[in-house]
Design an enzyme around this catalytic site. Sequence first.
Site, PDB file in Angstrom:
ATOM      1  N   SER A 114     -12.103   1.731  -2.192  1.00  0.00           N
ATOM      2  CA  SER A 114     -12.468   2.453  -3.421  1.00  0.00           C
ATOM      3  C   SER A 114     -13.937   2.848  -3.483  1.00  0.00           C
ATOM      4  O   SER A 114     -14.543   2.868  -4.550  1.00  0.00           O
ATOM      5  CB  SER A 114     -12.104   1.615  -4.658  1.00  0.00           C
ATOM      6  OG  SER A 114     -10.711   1.357  -4.688  1.00  0.00           O
ATOM      7  N   GLN A 137       0.871  -1.174   0.000  1.00  0.00           N
ATOM      8  CA  GLN A 137       0.000   0.000   0.000  1.00  0.00           C
ATOM      9  C   GLN A 137       0.914   1.232   0.000  1.00  0.00           C
ATOM     10  O   GLN A 137       1.386   1.679   1.040  1.00  0.00           O
ATOM     11  CB  GLN A 137      -0.897  -0.007   1.231  1.00  0.00           C
ATOM     12  CG  GLN A 137      -1.661  -1.312   1.432  1.00  0.00           C
ATOM     13  CD  GLN A 137      -2.773  -1.518   0.416  1.00  0.00           C
ATOM     14  OE1 GLN A 137      -3.715  -0.748   0.342  1.00  0.00           O
ATOM     15  NE2 GLN A 137      -2.666  -2.586  -0.366  1.00  0.00           N
ATOM     16  N   ALA A 145     -11.701   2.565   4.257  1.00  0.00           N
ATOM     17  CA  ALA A 145     -10.679   1.707   3.653  1.00  0.00           C
ATOM     18  C   ALA A 145      -9.914   2.423   2.542  1.00  0.00           C
ATOM     19  O   ALA A 145     -10.254   3.530   2.121  1.00  0.00           O
ATOM     20  CB  ALA A 145     -11.323   0.429   3.134  1.00  0.00           C
ATOM     21  N   HIS A 146      -8.906   1.720   2.052  1.00  0.00           N
ATOM     22  CA  HIS A 146      -7.976   2.310   1.081  1.00  0.00           C
ATOM     23  C   HIS A 146      -8.664   2.787  -0.195  1.00  0.00           C
ATOM     24  O   HIS A 146      -9.587   2.175  -0.706  1.00  0.00           O
ATOM     25  CB  HIS A 146      -6.844   1.331   0.739  1.00  0.00           C
ATOM     26  CG  HIS A 146      -7.306   0.023   0.166  1.00  0.00           C
ATOM     27  ND1 HIS A 146      -6.441  -0.990  -0.122  1.00  0.00           N
ATOM     28  CD2 HIS A 146      -8.524  -0.442  -0.167  1.00  0.00           C
ATOM     29  CE1 HIS A 146      -7.097  -2.019  -0.617  1.00  0.00           C
ATOM     30  NE2 HIS A 146      -8.371  -1.710  -0.659  1.00  0.00           N
ATOM     31  N   ASN A 147      -8.181   3.935  -0.680  1.00  0.00           N
ATOM     32  CA  ASN A 147      -8.633   4.550  -1.930  1.00  0.00           C
ATOM     33  C   ASN A 147     -10.081   5.020  -1.919  1.00  0.00           C
ATOM     34  O   ASN A 147     -10.641   5.347  -2.968  1.00  0.00           O
ATOM     35  CB  ASN A 147      -8.401   3.621  -3.126  1.00  0.00           C
ATOM     36  CG  ASN A 147      -6.934   3.523  -3.498  1.00  0.00           C
ATOM     37  OD1 ASN A 147      -6.264   2.572  -3.102  1.00  0.00           O
ATOM     38  ND2 ASN A 147      -6.431   4.510  -4.218  1.00  0.00           N
TER      39      ASN A 147
END
Length: 349
Positions: free
Chosen positions: A280, A219, A260-262
């Site tokens: 995302s 990441q 969460a990520h993105n």
Amino acid sequence: MFSFTRTSFELTNKPFLKKSYTIEAINTFLQGELIGTTTNLIKGPEQLKAAQENHITFIGSSKYLKQWETSKASAAIINDNLTVETGDNRALIKVKNADLAMAKVLELFNPAPPVFDTQIHPTAVIHETATLGKDCKIGAHCYIGKDVQLGDGVVLYPNVCVFDETTIGNHTTVWSGTVIRERCIIGSHCIFHTNVSIGADGFGYRPSDDGRGLVKIPQIGHVIIGHYVEIGANSCVDRAKFSATIIGDGCKIDNLVQIAHNSVMGRFCIMAGHSGLAGSVTLGDGVIIGGSASIKDHTTIHSGATIGAGSGVVGDVEAGKTVLGYPAQDARDMLKQWVVMRKLAKQQS
């Protein structure tokens, strides 16, 4: 077993007793319409049922009018579309919005924050390349890493870690236990409550080729947080796999929330406790997500939409729409389904 008494309550709430106002002074501050009067000094705000004679309370809905009759409060802030008798030595302040007016009153009685004896505590570890703006306050056992930049008036309470190359804007407050990982960009006038995690690795794994384990996906992105963002205790904002996880200006995030990520949040979004965004997810401006709601990865929730508490969103949500249930669908349709299911259950019993 602990026995709670009003005396113990009063002893542990002495800051409220340090301030008192006449009802006339409070009305002048609120610019409301004062009806009746009271000779009692107001020493704090309190909910209707628990209020005593030196308290002011508030009534924002007609369903609470009955409680005013039995409340011991000397005064109440009330919506101007409601009607109720003041009573003996009691006063009402009529305003357009009692909730917002009470927020102002709470500011009047808000105790001062914890005191810093020194601007920078001698146990704080600050890398020689870090840059601190004017009037920063750094508490005991804080860590500030390489090339970190703090704007003017930043407050880090004890045991905060800010890792390398992170930037924090002016007048942002970070409470104890919070960890801000490397390369994060934080705006001005933000508040991060205790034990917030910003910039930890996103949750990325794939089965290995031989099927015998999991491969961690690096990441390498970061987190960008806008201005006037508030994040509640024990919430997590993960760094992106690439590019950035983004939280827009003015977003308010409750305790125990996962981002969460993105994921990308627009401006002035609200997320209630125990809700979460998978990877995302994109939120437009002004999206409201109720408590314990979960949003599937790669989903878009457009501006002004509302997600009901406990809902599970598995597809995109149109602008301004309210969805409810698991899986989430139009709130009106879901409520109709629940009515039908209840009737069927009664017929079978």
